[in-house]
Design a protein around this motif. Structure first.
Motif, mmCIF file in Angstrom:
data_model
loop_
_atom_site.group_PDB
_atom_site.id
_atom_site.type_symbol
_atom_site.label_atom_id
_atom_site.label_comp_id
_atom_site.label_asym_id
_atom_site.label_seq_id
_atom_site.Cartn_x
_atom_site.Cartn_y
_atom_site.Cartn_z
ATOM 1 N N PHE A 182 21.640 5.562 29.519
ATOM 2 C CA PHE A 182 20.740 4.412 29.582
ATOM 3 C C PHE A 182 21.446 3.154 29.104
ATOM 4 N N GLN A 183 22.130 3.251 27.985
ATOM 5 C CA GLN A 183 22.810 2.085 27.417
ATOM 6 C C GLN A 183 23.869 1.544 28.384
ATOM 7 N N MET A 184 24.642 2.431 28.964
ATOM 8 C CA MET A 184 25.690 2.009 29.886
ATOM 9 C C MET A 184 25.106 1.375 31.141
ATOM 10 N N THR A 185 24.068 2.012 31.702
ATOM 11 C CA THR A 185 23.449 1.471 32.918
ATOM 12 C C THR A 185 22.851 0.102 32.672
ATOM 13 N N PHE A 186 22.191 -0.069 31.532
ATOM 14 C CA PHE A 186 21.600 -1.358 31.168
ATOM 15 C C PHE A 186 22.674 -2.440 31.101
ATOM 16 N N HIS A 187 23.768 -2.153 30.416
ATOM 17 C CA HIS A 187 24.834 -3.142 30.274
ATOM 18 C C HIS A 187 25.559 -3.397 31.597
ATOM 19 N N LEU A 188 25.655 -2.382 32.441
ATOM 20 C CA LEU A 188 26.282 -2.574 33.749
ATOM 21 C C LEU A 188 25.444 -3.510 34.619
ATOM 22 N N PHE A 189 24.134 -3.383 34.559
ATOM 23 C CA PHE A 189 23.272 -4.296 35.323
ATOM 24 C C PHE A 189 23.386 -5.728 34.798
ATOM 25 N N ILE A 190 23.517 -5.877 33.497
ATOM 26 C CA ILE A 190 23.717 -7.221 32.935
ATOM 27 C C ILE A 190 25.031 -7.807 33.432
ATOM 28 N N ALA A 191 26.085 -6.982 33.435
ATOM 29 C CA ALA A 191 27.391 -7.449 33.915
ATOM 30 C C ALA A 191 27.320 -7.810 35.401
ATOM 31 N N ALA A 192 26.597 -7.014 36.188
ATOM 32 C CA ALA A 192 26.453 -7.327 37.613
ATOM 33 C C ALA A 192 25.697 -8.642 37.802
ATOM 34 N N PHE A 193 24.703 -8.892 36.954
ATOM 35 C CA PHE A 193 23.958 -10.152 37.016
ATOM 36 C C PHE A 193 24.870 -11.336 36.696
ATOM 37 N N CYS A 223 35.150 -16.718 42.291
ATOM 38 C CA CYS A 223 34.634 -15.853 43.357
ATOM 39 C C CYS A 223 35.181 -14.436 43.222
ATOM 40 N N PHE A 224 36.486 -14.306 43.049
ATOM 41 C CA PHE A 224 37.085 -12.985 42.916
ATOM 42 C C PHE A 224 36.565 -12.262 41.674
ATOM 43 N N PHE A 225 36.487 -12.996 40.555
ATOM 44 C CA PHE A 225 35.988 -12.397 39.322
ATOM 45 C C PHE A 225 34.525 -11.981 39.473
ATOM 46 N N GLY A 226 33.701 -12.885 40.011
ATOM 47 C CA GLY A 226 32.275 -12.603 40.136
ATOM 48 C C GLY A 226 31.982 -11.464 41.089
ATOM 49 N N VAL A 227 32.650 -11.448 42.238
ATOM 50 C CA VAL A 227 32.411 -10.392 43.216
ATOM 51 C C VAL A 227 32.876 -9.040 42.681
ATOM 52 N N ALA A 228 34.035 -9.020 42.021
ATOM 53 C CA ALA A 228 34.524 -7.765 41.447
ATOM 54 C C ALA A 228 33.564 -7.235 40.387
ATOM 55 N N LEU A 229 33.057 -8.137 39.554
ATOM 56 C CA LEU A 229 32.121 -7.732 38.502
ATOM 57 C C LEU A 229 30.802 -7.267 39.105
ATOM 58 N N PHE A 230 30.287 -8.031 40.059
ATOM 59 C CA PHE A 230 29.004 -7.685 40.674
ATOM 60 C C PHE A 230 29.083 -6.363 41.429
ATOM 61 N N CYS A 231 30.107 -6.216 42.258
ATOM 62 C CA CYS A 231 30.212 -5.024 43.088
ATOM 63 C C CYS A 231 30.564 -3.774 42.269
ATOM 64 N N GLY A 232 31.554 -3.902 41.388
ATOM 65 C CA GLY A 232 31.963 -2.740 40.589
ATOM 66 C C GLY A 232 30.869 -2.272 39.654
ATOM 67 N N CYS A 233 30.325 -3.197 38.873
ATOM 68 C CA CYS A 233 29.287 -2.824 37.903
ATOM 69 C C CYS A 233 27.989 -2.450 38.606
ATOM 70 N N GLY A 234 27.664 -3.169 39.695
ATOM 71 C CA GLY A 234 26.445 -2.846 40.426
ATOM 72 C C GLY A 234 26.488 -1.450 41.024
ATOM 73 N N HIS A 235 27.631 -1.068 41.555
ATOM 74 C CA HIS A 235 27.786 0.273 42.133
ATOM 75 C C HIS A 235 27.558 1.349 41.080
ATOM 76 N N GLU A 236 28.187 1.201 39.923
ATOM 77 C CA GLU A 236 28.049 2.201 38.861
ATOM 78 C C GLU A 236 26.652 2.183 38.249
ATOM 79 N N ALA A 237 26.040 0.992 38.163
ATOM 80 C CA ALA A 237 24.687 0.900 37.609
ATOM 81 C C ALA A 237 23.678 1.608 38.506
#
Length: 242
Positions: A198-209, A25-39
């Motif tokens: 573009f490359q960074m945003t694409f990978h950030l959305f994948i990480a958020a997923f 939960c902690f790992f997933g939420v941190a990844l989703f929220c952090g990467c999603g915000h930047e994406a």
């Protein structure tokens, strides 16, 4: 030998399901929220730079992005607190822990609290299924754009003219249909796909997923563990008072 027995009893009493779920939960939420915000921030920059020259065309989109970013802050805070509460509940209601600390009757409050965690976790799992599905949408959009760029970079992959291969932000509802230019085609689109933004945003959305998927798995694990804990409290009649 006494020290070893003490360690063994502590390990036996640990709620491993809750521990694993909390870590996920902690790992997933941190990844989703952090990467999603930047994406989302990266998407805003891409729209402003390449897909529309009129601020009014993407003004509503920016408001939506900022609203989602504030929701992300609240989501992160809530899940970190709720994960800690579920972990504490797991320690209190695990059958092995009850055997370690003694033979007591459970209280009505304890049973009610455990049942509440089951219900809330079930509701959160349903809601997070929707979040998980929504997090796949930007990945799909960026993947389609990236695939189009690959076709432009290697013309042999398609029989269509390079100039007709486009990424249209209006088609996905990101921009209104009267937005100009709204789409980018051919070599211009290929140059966008090659940018670090573009490359960074694409990978950030994948990480958020991926983070959303990990959080969903943790909620399912929590729900199973909480249901088991409640069943033990209700049916076995042995437990700590809490």
């Amino acid at each position: 030998m006494g020290w070893l027995e003490c360690c063994a009893r502590c390990l036996i009493g640990a709620p491993f399901a809750s521990l694993v779920a909390t870590g996920l939960c902690f790992f997933g939420v941190a990844l989703f929220c952090g990467c999603g915000h930047e994406a989302l921030t990266g998407t805003e920059r891409l729209i402003e730079t390449y897909f529309s020259k009129n601020y009014q065309d993407y003004e509503y989109l920016i408001d939506v992005i900022h609203a989602f970013q504030y929701v992300i802050y609240g989501t992160a805070s809530f899940f970190f607190l709720y994960g800690a509460l579920l972990l504490a509940e797991g320690f209190y209601t695990t059958g092995a822990v009850r055997q370690i600390f003694g033979d007591y009757k459970t209280t009505i409050c304890g049973k009610g609290l455990s049942a509440t965690f089951v219900g809330v976790t079930y509701a959160l799992t349903i809601v997070w299924l929707l979040v998980f599905a929504c997090s796949a949408v930007p990945v799909y959009i960026y993947f389609n754009t990236w695939t189009t760029c690959q076709s432009i970079a290697i013309p042999s992959k398609t029989s269509a003219s390079i100039g007709t291969l486009c990424a249209d932000a209006r088609m996905y509802g990101v921009l209104p249909w009267n937005a100009f230019p709204g789409k980018v085609c051919g070599s211009n689109l290929l140059s966008i796909c090659k940018t670090p933004e573009f490359q960074m945003t694409f990978h950030l959305f994948i990480a958020a997923f991926v983070g959303a998927a990990a959080t969903l798995i943790s909620l399912l694990t929590y729900m199973i563990a909480a249901t088991y804990n409640f069943a033990v409290l209700k049916l076995m009649g042995r437990g700590t008072k809490f």
